[in-house]
Design an enzyme around this catalytic site. Structure first.
Site, mmCIF file in Angstrom:
data_model
loop_
_atom_site.group_PDB
_atom_site.id
_atom_site.type_symbol
_atom_site.label_atom_id
_atom_site.label_comp_id
_atom_site.label_asym_id
_atom_site.label_seq_id
_atom_site.Cartn_x
_atom_site.Cartn_y
_atom_site.Cartn_z
ATOM 1 N N TYR A 140 0.823 -1.208 0.000
ATOM 2 C CA TYR A 140 0.000 0.000 0.000
ATOM 3 C C TYR A 140 0.860 1.262 0.000
ATOM 4 O O TYR A 140 0.642 2.182 -0.798
ATOM 5 C CB TYR A 140 -0.903 -0.022 1.230
ATOM 6 N N SER A 143 2.526 1.854 -3.326
ATOM 7 C CA SER A 143 1.621 2.338 -4.369
ATOM 8 C C SER A 143 1.224 3.790 -4.129
ATOM 9 O O SER A 143 1.151 4.593 -5.072
ATOM 10 C CB SER A 143 0.374 1.454 -4.450
ATOM 11 N N LYS A 144 0.980 4.148 -2.869
ATOM 12 C CA LYS A 144 0.559 5.522 -2.576
ATOM 13 C C LYS A 144 1.722 6.507 -2.715
ATOM 14 O O LYS A 144 1.519 7.667 -3.100
ATOM 15 C CB LYS A 144 -0.050 5.602 -1.185
ATOM 16 N N ILE A 173 -9.110 8.403 9.153
ATOM 17 C CA ILE A 173 -10.413 8.984 8.835
ATOM 18 C C ILE A 173 -11.505 8.008 9.278
ATOM 19 O O ILE A 173 -11.415 6.807 9.026
ATOM 20 C CB ILE A 173 -10.557 9.266 7.324
#
Length: 241
Positions: A140, A143-144, A173
């Site tokens: 993750y 990719s980010k 969030i």
């Protein structure tokens, strides 16, 4: 030709909040998501598609380019697949990259001709604070972080065409997915809260507000930037995201 804003992964979480905010501002949106929203927003058109299916995605994008004038794109859909380094598989890395990197490339490429023709475009990529590093996020975070690199590269390539490209880096969030894994009052959630300077979780609507800012006509002198909506965590405190 009808003018719409394209948002990926808009049926839940941050994507849903983005569409709700855009609807409140009077925009028409195209929501590309495998699942339909439980309660569609005003002026929202849901289009079911698996963004991991490259052929289906390309076919749909070509059709949309014929039917709509799309000058604003929000690449929001993402996938995590958390695991420790020793347990992370190359298949996981490839799958995450296919959704988090390849899909935004294909989508943005499709609508560049229309943006260039109008000398106007707004592209917002939803990255993550995890791009700065977070445990169990090899695929993750890679990719980010890659999405941030693409954001800066596209900003330089497209600036002369009146097209801005910016990114949002959300911290923790309170989406449905986050709260289901981190219930209010649980020890894990309390540990996360202690790492956030503002001492609370962010709301999806707060990310949507930042997205709306970048999409605005008046944001034409802002490009290649990443805005962390993280309650102050990127100042240097904490590691949860």
């Amino acid at each position: 030709m009808k003018q719409h804003i394209l948002v990926t992964g808009g049926s839940s979480g941050i994507g849903k909040a983005i569409i709700e905010r855009l609807s409140a501002e009077g925009f028409h949106t195209l929501n590309l998501d495998r699942q339909a929203p439980a309660a569609p927003s005003a002026n929202e058109h849901h289009i079911p598609v698996d963004l991991l299916d490259t052929d289906a995605l390309k076919q749909l994008l070509a059709q949309l380019a014929q039917e709509y004038e799309i000058l604003r794109v929000v690449n929001n859909a993402g996938m995590v697949k958390p695991d420790l380094l020793e347990s992370t598989t190359i298949d996981d890395v490839r799958t995450v990259a296919k959704l988090n990197i390849e899909a935004p490339i294909l989508i943005t490429q499709q609508f560049l001709p229309a943006m260039r023709a109008k000398k106007f475009g707004r592209i917002v990529n939803i990255s993550s604070r995890a791009a700065l590093g977070k445990e169990r996020r090899t695929a993750y975070a890679a990719s980010k972080a890659g999405l941030l690199g693409m954001t800066r590269t596209w900003a330089l390539e497209l600036a002369h065409s009146g097209i801005t490209v910016n990114a949002i880096g959300p911290g923790p969030i309170a989406t449905e997915l986050f709260t289901s894994v981190n219930p209010a009052g649980s020890p894990q959630t309390e540990r996360i809260l202690k790492t956030i300077p503002v001492q609370r979780l962010g709301e999806p609507s707060e990310v949507a507000h930042a997205v709306q800012f970048f999409l605005d006509n008046r944001a034409g002198f802002i490009t290649g930037q990443v805005l962390y909506v993280c309650g102050g965590m990127t100042v240097g405190l904490g590691t949860a995201a």
